[in-house]
Structures are given as structure tokens and as C-alpha cells.
Design an enzyme around this catalytic site. Sequence first.
Site, PDB file in Angstrom:
ATOM      1  CD  GLU A  10    -156.237   6.642  -5.295  1.00 32.51           C
ATOM      2  OE1 GLU A  10    -156.423   7.411  -6.237  1.00 32.51           O
ATOM      3  OE2 GLU A  10    -155.139   6.100  -5.078  1.00 32.51           O
ATOM      4  CD  GLU A  42    -153.844   1.990  -6.016  1.00 31.52           C
ATOM      5  OE1 GLU A  42    -153.325   2.981  -6.574  1.00 31.52           O
ATOM      6  OE2 GLU A  42    -155.065   1.737  -6.081  1.00 31.52           O
TER       7      GLU A  42
HETATM    8  C1  GCO Z   1    -154.920   5.508  -8.202  1.00 31.01           C
HETATM    9  C2  GCO Z   1    -155.616   4.419  -8.772  1.00 31.01           C
HETATM   10  C3  GCO Z   1    -154.857   3.583  -9.750  1.00 31.01           C
HETATM   11  C4  GCO Z   1    -153.866   4.337 -10.631  1.00 31.01           C
HETATM   12  C5  GCO Z   1    -152.510   4.432  -9.979  1.00 31.01           C
HETATM   13  C6  GCO Z   1    -151.532   5.206 -10.871  1.00 31.01           C
HETATM   14  O1  GCO Z   1    -154.466   5.297  -7.073  1.00 31.01           O
HETATM   15  O2  GCO Z   1    -154.883   6.561  -8.797  1.00 31.01           O
HETATM   16  O3  GCO Z   1    -156.045   3.584  -7.720  1.00 31.01           O
HETATM   17  O4  GCO Z   1    -155.928   3.100 -10.500  1.00 31.01           O
HETATM   18  O5  GCO Z   1    -153.729   3.662 -11.855  1.00 31.01           O
HETATM   19  O6  GCO Z   1    -152.591   5.130  -8.800  1.00 31.01           O
HETATM   20  O7  GCO Z   1    -152.010   6.480 -11.098  1.00 31.01           O
END
Ligand code: GCO
Length: 457
Positions: free
Chosen positions: A167, A363
Site C-alpha cells: 500500500e 487483505e
Molecule cells: C492496510 C494495512 C493494514 C491495516 C488494515 C486495516 O491495508 O491499511 O495493510 O495494516 O491494519 O488495512 O486498516
Amino acid sequence: MSSYQFPEGFLWGAATASYQIEGAAEDGERKPSVWDSFSATPGRVLNGDTGGVACDHYHRYEEDVKLMVQLGIKHYRFSIAWPRIIPDGRGAVNEEGVDFYKRLVDCLREHGITPHATLFHWDSPQALENLYGSWQSREMAFDFADYVTAVVSRLGDRISHWMTINEITCFTHLGYAVDKEPPHAPGTRVSSLKQVWQTSHHALLAHGLACQAIRTISPARCSVALVDNLSVTVPIHESPVHIKAAKKAFHTCGENGGIIFPALTGAYSPALLEQLGVNAPDIQEGDLETIHQPLDALGFNIYTGTYVRAADNEVGYEFLDLPKGYPRMHMPWLNILPESMYWGIRHISETLGREDLPILITENGCASQDEVNVKGEVIDTDRIMYLRQHLKSAHRAVSEGYPLKGYFVWSLMDNFEWAWGYDRRFGITYIDYPTQQRIPKASFDWYRECIRGNRVV
Ligand code: GCO
């Protein structure tokens, strides 16, 4: 495929990140990351929480691998902490730091779980922030490539699934334009939008150089992916005119035009460059070729989306604000929009023109107001609802032939949720921080059943 059945061989996993779960911030010769400094700065993180102890995964990793076995996953995504491997950011490699990841990866493989290692999940060495302002400097890309070389040369015999960077927008645009919420490390305000875009350009360069380093150093055939939380535009309803508008709006939604576009197409979106004008980053000769590396997969992090409709205006679309009462999970930005899963996958194939590129959901998850009941259980039916709807949307993409190959739930366990600290719980396993007890939630059992049946239940 009937009853939300996924194809044979679909990958099921869970994801975490180093600073969010490891703790042991000073163990094994690790030195501070920008997140150690940021969370130690009064007012930056809710309740003054830090990742100093977190889930104590550094010491409890064997217990956590057993949890993964209980869950039934065969794939686990974690991240490697640069400040454990090269504590000063550049120079000497800390073999004790490498040894932790050797222990973790060997334990995973002994239990039949394939490791997927993210090489950067935001915890960059504080030493490089002190030296040249981290991602403000082009040097960061080259130091990152050296760090990746050190990791892959020592762990490439055990790890064959690499993810370069997680990200980009979150540690550049959120980390340097500190008027954004929540603030992210290093929390440095730069003086122009151009400088902010220069930080993400340097991160893209780091990704490209890392791809080259991995392919040069890896002792065996391996897969290389970028992980991105592209901002997904969703048509207000699926009529051709609104679909067309959503595709056009994708270029200028969030930082898509300046992150996923260069990474996957080799060019910044012209629509974004036109919008940025003098604030566009300086791009040196050869940068775009370095950035646009061949990939074996795209890691797609998806939580929510933005509704778009066609409009009779200059651009032909408009982003829609949500009504006051729009349903959301326990984060201000976590609006429930399961179609964003399908449309994000479709944009990668159609708007970015990369129908060739396998996609992994690296994710997807939500924060809920989890409570332990009198029986010691966490009945998080709200999280099950959220995950079930998103997996059904993922299944729609697969059934329509889009190249979705796997899904990692965020997250295996509650963890340090950045500027929100431990106040927000994203895990399918509840962490009782005072005792470090792990309590599988109802969503853990639900997810285990999905994995067992290779379908959405
Ligand atoms: C993101 C990060 C994670 C976060 C999750 C919740 O995608 O922001 O990779 O570390 O904890 O997304 O916000």
C-alpha cells in the site's frame, strides 16, 4: 459454480504485518522504525499505544502457527521488518534478525503452510528518516533494494512467494501530507503536493528495483507481487452509462493514476497528470521502465469503495458522497460496499488492461466492537456478515472468469491498528492483550468452514 463454490486450488490464507503483531521492538538487535518514533510521539496514536509488545508474536509464533493449523489455512502472509534485518537502514546485516524469520518460516513449512513474505509494510528504519527523510529521497529506493537483496539471499531458499511493498499510498500520501486522517508515520509535513507525489514515485522505484533484485538473487523460481489498496469506483448501478463513468473515474480516484497505473501499465494516468499539472512528480529517464516490472500476481487489499455515476459535466462522472446513515463497520472509512471487491478485480482486468495478471486478495476484513461474553466467546456475527458478502462478491468475479486466485483475510488476529492503536480489532482471533490469550472468534470458525468446503458458507 454452484453454491458459491470456488475452483479447485483456490488459495485460502490469513495476513498480518510485522509492526502490528511482533512486539519485541528491542529484541534481537532490532532498532527503531519510524513507527516506533511516531507511536512514541504524544498524541499521534490513540491511547498512546505502541507496537512495543503488540501480540508478542516474536516470542509466540509457534503458538500462532498452531492457530493457523487449527484454522486450516495453507498460506500465510506476513511482513519482514527492515529494522530487524538492517537496523541502521543501510550497511551491516543483523543475522539475529534474519534468524527470527528463519525460525518462523521453518515452523510454517513444517506445518504445511506456504509463507508469503511482504518485504515492506511501513516500518522503515528511523535511521533513514534521520539521514535523508526516508521516502522524500530517491536514495530510499536503492537502500530498499539492498535490504531486499540481503533478505532474499538469506531466506530465498525457504520463501518463494515475495510481495515487495504494501500500500504505497499509506506511507507516502498519508505519511507526508499530515493533514490526512488518520495520520501515518513518519508524520512529516512537506511543503508541496509535488513533494508528496515525489515520495510515492520513490516508493514505486523501490518496488521496481526490488523486483529486479529478487529475480537476480533468488536461488529458486519464485513469484513476485506488488500489494496495493487501489481505490475502487463502483457504478451506482450496473447500467452501461454508469459502468463507463466508473471506469473513467477510476483514473483519478485516490492515488490510482499515480500508483497502480505506473506499476501495472508503465505510465502515470494522463488524466491524473493533467489534474496535477506542476504538482506531478519529477520522473527521470528510465524510471518508468524500472517501475513497470513484470509481475506474477497483484496483491489487492480491499475494504470499501466509492460510488460513481455518470454526470453531464466536463469529466462525465461524479463521485457520490454517502448518505448520513450509510452502514459501516467500526472504522470511519469502512463503509460496507461488497461490490467493491468485484469491481476492483474487474478494473484490474479492464480499466488497467491487465486481464493477464493473476490477482490475490491480500487483505479484506473489518473492525468490529468485539466483546468477550460470559462464556468467554466472541460472537462476531457482524464480521461474518461483512466477510460473507465480500467473499460472495469475489465469487462473482471468479464465476465471470476474472483471474482471482486466492484470498487472505485481514487479519489472523487483532493487532496494532496504526494510529488507532489496539482500540480497533480486525482479527478473526481475539487478543486479550493483558494475558496475550488468543480466543478464536465465531468468524474464525466460519472462515474455517469456508476453507474446508472451498466455498462461501
Ligand atoms: C492496510 C494495512 C493494514 C491495516 C488494515 C486495516 O491495508 O491499511 O495493510 O495494516 O491494519 O488495512 O486498516
